[in-house]
Design a protein around this motif. Structure first.
Motif, PDB file in Angstrom:
ATOM      1  N   PHE A 120       1.495   6.551  -1.462  1.00 53.98           N
ATOM      2  CA  PHE A 120       0.638   6.407  -2.634  1.00 53.98           C
ATOM      3  C   PHE A 120      -0.750   5.962  -2.180  1.00 53.98           C
ATOM      4  O   PHE A 120      -0.889   4.975  -1.452  1.00 53.98           O
ATOM      5  CB  PHE A 120       1.205   5.359  -3.598  1.00 53.98           C
ATOM      6  CG  PHE A 120       2.582   5.671  -4.118  1.00 53.98           C
ATOM      7  CD1 PHE A 120       2.773   6.603  -5.117  1.00 53.98           C
ATOM      8  CD2 PHE A 120       3.694   5.014  -3.595  1.00 53.98           C
ATOM      9  CE1 PHE A 120       4.040   6.883  -5.603  1.00 53.98           C
ATOM     10  CE2 PHE A 120       4.960   5.285  -4.078  1.00 53.98           C
ATOM     11  CZ  PHE A 120       5.140   6.223  -5.084  1.00 53.98           C
ATOM     12  N   ASP A 121      -1.766   6.665  -2.628  1.00 53.11           N
ATOM     13  CA  ASP A 121      -3.139   6.280  -2.299  1.00 53.11           C
ATOM     14  C   ASP A 121      -3.542   5.035  -3.073  1.00 53.11           C
ATOM     15  O   ASP A 121      -3.437   4.991  -4.303  1.00 53.11           O
ATOM     16  CB  ASP A 121      -4.107   7.411  -2.632  1.00 53.11           C
ATOM     17  CG  ASP A 121      -4.146   8.470  -1.546  1.00 53.11           C
ATOM     18  OD1 ASP A 121      -4.040   8.103  -0.366  1.00 53.11           O
ATOM     19  OD2 ASP A 121      -4.276   9.657  -1.885  1.00 53.11           O
ATOM     20  N   ILE A 122      -4.009   4.028  -2.365  1.00 48.62           N
ATOM     21  CA  ILE A 122      -4.556   2.823  -2.967  1.00 48.62           C
ATOM     22  C   ILE A 122      -6.081   2.822  -2.841  1.00 48.62           C
ATOM     23  O   ILE A 122      -6.785   2.285  -3.680  1.00 48.62           O
ATOM     24  CB  ILE A 122      -3.965   1.556  -2.309  1.00 48.62           C
ATOM     25  CG1 ILE A 122      -2.432   1.568  -2.440  1.00 48.62           C
ATOM     26  CG2 ILE A 122      -4.543   0.284  -2.938  1.00 48.62           C
ATOM     27  CD1 ILE A 122      -1.917   1.587  -3.859  1.00 48.62           C
ATOM     28  N   GLY A 123      -6.583   3.447  -1.781  1.00 54.63           N
ATOM     29  CA  GLY A 123      -8.021   3.543  -1.583  1.00 54.63           C
ATOM     30  C   GLY A 123      -8.619   2.333  -0.893  1.00 54.63           C
ATOM     31  O   GLY A 123      -9.832   2.248  -0.717  1.00 54.63           O
ATOM     32  N   ARG A 124      -7.775   1.382  -0.498  1.00 53.41           N
ATOM     33  CA  ARG A 124      -8.230   0.174   0.190  1.00 53.41           C
ATOM     34  C   ARG A 124      -7.180  -0.197   1.229  1.00 53.41           C
ATOM     35  O   ARG A 124      -5.998   0.116   1.069  1.00 53.41           O
ATOM     36  CB  ARG A 124      -8.414  -0.981  -0.798  1.00 53.41           C
ATOM     37  CG  ARG A 124      -9.464  -0.711  -1.860  1.00 53.41           C
ATOM     38  CD  ARG A 124      -9.490  -1.815  -2.909  1.00 53.41           C
ATOM     39  NE  ARG A 124     -10.425  -1.508  -3.983  1.00 53.41           N
ATOM     40  CZ  ARG A 124     -11.719  -1.767  -3.950  1.00 53.41           C
ATOM     41  NH1 ARG A 124     -12.242  -2.361  -2.894  1.00 53.41           N
ATOM     42  NH2 ARG A 124     -12.506  -1.449  -4.954  1.00 53.41           N
ATOM     43  N   ARG A 125      -7.609  -0.901   2.263  1.00 53.05           N
ATOM     44  CA  ARG A 125      -6.694  -1.335   3.305  1.00 53.05           C
ATOM     45  C   ARG A 125      -5.661  -2.303   2.724  1.00 53.05           C
ATOM     46  O   ARG A 125      -6.030  -3.355   2.200  1.00 53.05           O
ATOM     47  CB  ARG A 125      -7.470  -2.027   4.429  1.00 53.05           C
ATOM     48  CG  ARG A 125      -8.287  -1.083   5.279  1.00 53.05           C
ATOM     49  CD  ARG A 125      -9.306  -1.826   6.132  1.00 53.05           C
ATOM     50  NE  ARG A 125      -8.717  -2.860   6.973  1.00 53.05           N
ATOM     51  CZ  ARG A 125      -8.218  -2.667   8.181  1.00 53.05           C
ATOM     52  NH1 ARG A 125      -8.220  -1.441   8.701  1.00 53.05           N
ATOM     53  NH2 ARG A 125      -7.735  -3.663   8.896  1.00 53.05           N
ATOM     54  N   VAL A 126      -4.391  -1.956   2.819  1.00 52.78           N
ATOM     55  CA  VAL A 126      -3.331  -2.792   2.248  1.00 52.78           C
ATOM     56  C   VAL A 126      -2.805  -3.726   3.331  1.00 52.78           C
ATOM     57  O   VAL A 126      -2.217  -3.296   4.313  1.00 52.78           O
ATOM     58  CB  VAL A 126      -2.198  -1.936   1.668  1.00 52.78           C
ATOM     59  CG1 VAL A 126      -1.088  -2.838   1.121  1.00 52.78           C
ATOM     60  CG2 VAL A 126      -2.730  -1.016   0.566  1.00 52.78           C
ATOM     61  N   ARG A 127      -3.020  -5.032   3.136  1.00 50.76           N
ATOM     62  CA  ARG A 127      -2.639  -6.036   4.126  1.00 50.76           C
ATOM     63  C   ARG A 127      -1.258  -6.622   3.876  1.00 50.76           C
ATOM     64  O   ARG A 127      -0.507  -6.891   4.796  1.00 50.76           O
ATOM     65  CB  ARG A 127      -3.681  -7.159   4.137  1.00 50.76           C
ATOM     66  CG  ARG A 127      -3.321  -8.367   4.987  1.00 50.76           C
ATOM     67  CD  ARG A 127      -3.111  -8.010   6.432  1.00 50.76           C
ATOM     68  NE  ARG A 127      -4.363  -7.692   7.125  1.00 50.76           N
ATOM     69  CZ  ARG A 127      -4.416  -7.276   8.380  1.00 50.76           C
ATOM     70  NH1 ARG A 127      -3.298  -7.115   9.075  1.00 50.76           N
ATOM     71  NH2 ARG A 127      -5.575  -7.002   8.940  1.00 50.76           N
ATOM     72  N   ASP A 128      -0.905  -6.855   2.601  1.00 53.57           N
ATOM     73  CA  ASP A 128       0.387  -7.477   2.320  1.00 53.57           C
ATOM     74  C   ASP A 128       1.021  -6.821   1.110  1.00 53.57           C
ATOM     75  O   ASP A 128       0.328  -6.306   0.216  1.00 53.57           O
ATOM     76  CB  ASP A 128       0.222  -8.980   2.080  1.00 53.57           C
ATOM     77  CG  ASP A 128       1.539  -9.746   2.250  1.00 53.57           C
ATOM     78  OD1 ASP A 128       2.506  -9.162   2.775  1.00 53.57           O
ATOM     79  OD2 ASP A 128       1.594 -10.929   1.867  1.00 53.57           O
ATOM     80  N   VAL A 129       2.354  -6.845   1.089  1.00 50.75           N
ATOM     81  CA  VAL A 129       3.147  -6.282  -0.007  1.00 50.75           C
ATOM     82  C   VAL A 129       4.229  -7.292  -0.359  1.00 50.75           C
ATOM     83  O   VAL A 129       4.995  -7.702   0.510  1.00 50.75           O
ATOM     84  CB  VAL A 129       3.817  -4.946   0.399  1.00 50.75           C
ATOM     85  CG1 VAL A 129       4.554  -4.334  -0.794  1.00 50.75           C
ATOM     86  CG2 VAL A 129       2.801  -3.966   0.975  1.00 50.75           C
TER      87      VAL A 129
END
Length: 374
Positions: free
Chosen positions: A340-349
């Protein structure tokens, strides 16, 4: 007229191909079929998030700040009492988790890049009690040895097992990658300690004089994801490969996961690492890997009732592509992958108490995003 029709058709096909291509990243489909709500913004390079029992969130910022964010997105002033950190490169204030007995102890655990003598540094883990506007009674329970002069590969994810022991992921610091294969250090290792930092009696190397007793597994690179599988109780981790070769592993006691002798990645800019092999007797294979790299960070199993279609899935953040990766599992195998595209660097989930997933974005105006399927 026919020629014009052919030209229009060719233009439409080219446009369609461009749209289709834009939804693929390095051969993997990326979709935007998520309901995304921004909860908060204005955080500086947030690294980790943990939910308090009342629904508020503890959030670490790499420069060395710990904050509380409420459900409306209000961000507190930095809590006092946080120790000094090395805020450089990949270093800073990193993971945070609650004590399994938090309701009784008010204790939190966090990891950070700790300054050491002569300009060196290393991953450290401390616990402290959460008060109104500060943390108190801080105690360092783990210090990675040896200290290294580097700003890379701190690892730093924390995960409590059902038995109350704490797993700590410790990177090999980049420049010392060969030490991931030796047992006399904490570089490129998964560590297992008690809540007070003592060594559990059943750790795999306790009786070996040539090994550090806190080690659980070895041969790792830079592990920035760790979570306990809620159905099996096993620790799952993921780690950054070099150029390609990001891995998901289920680290078992005493096992060797191969870095840097075996890898599915290559040198930055091209070229083999070591002998350029991917398998060797006595070294474990990942259960899943990515080529090219997605630069994974953060991971969460989904076991809430809100979204039945996500039950049993594993979610991983991608720094490189700004995506949330959904992995469908069966037992200890990955069956399929969806991005899924978030468009930002995903650091934590993290899975929230409301059954949504919460993401942290790695940027100077870092955000907390709440996501669910459309």
């Amino acid at each position: 007229m026919i020629k014009l029709r052919h030209l229009l058709l060719a233009a439409l096909l080219a446009l369609f191909s461009l749209v289709v291509y834009s939804n693929y990243v390095e051969g993997k489909p990326a979709q935007s079929a998520l309901d995304v709500k921004r909860i908060a913004h204005g955080l500086q390079q947030p690294w980790a998030l943990a939910f308090l029992p009342d629904g508020r969130m503890l959030v670490t910022e790499k420069p060395g700040r710990l904050r509380i964010v409420d459900a409306a997105g209000k961000i507190s002033a930095p809590l006092a009492g946080v120790p000094s950190v090395v805020f450089k490169g990949q270093g800073g204030l990193l993971d945070v988790v609650l004590d399994p007995q938090f309701a009784k102890t008010r204790r939190i655990y966090f990891s950070y890049s700790e300054p050491r003598a002569d300009g060196a540094n290393g991953t450290a883990v401390a616990h402290a009690e959460l008060a109104q506007d500060r943390i108190e009674n801080l105690k360092v329970i783990f210090r990675q040895q040896p200290a290294i002069k580097s700003d890379k590969h701190f690892g730093s994810r924390l995960a409590f097992a059902a038995d109350g022991n704490l797993f700590v992921t410790a990177g090999e610091r980049g420049s010392a990658m060969q030490q991931a294969q030796t047992l006399d250090n904490d570089l490129g290792k998964v560590i297992r300690v008690t809540r007070e930092g003592d060594v559990p009696a059943d750790n795999p190397f306790v009786i070996r004089k040539d090994a550090r007793p806190e080690l659980w597994s070895y041969g790792h690179r830079n592990l920035q994801g760790a979570a306990i599988n809620p159905w099996s109780g096993k620790l799952w981790t993921h780690e950054h490969g070099p150029q390609g070769g990001d891995e998901i592993n289920i680290p078992q006691a005493g096992r060797n996961y191969g870095w840097p002798i075996i890898t599915y990645g290559e040198q930055y800019g091209g070229g083999k690492i070591g002998e350029g092999i991917t398998k060797k007797e006595g070294m474990e294979q990942p259960i899943y890997y990515w080529v090219p790299s997605i630069a994974p960070s953060g991971m969460a199993f989904y076991n809430a009732a809100r979204f039945p279609q996500w039950q049993g899935n594993l979610f991983v953040g991608s720094l490189k592509f700004g995506q949330l990766v959904r992995l469908q599992l069966k037992d200890d195998k990955v069956l399929s992958e969806q991005r899924f595209d978030i468009g930002r660097r995903v650091r934590d989930v993290r899975q929230g108490p409301d059954g949504y997933l919460y993401l942290l974005t790695d940027e100077s105006d870092g955000q907390i995003l709440r996501v669910g399927p459309r």
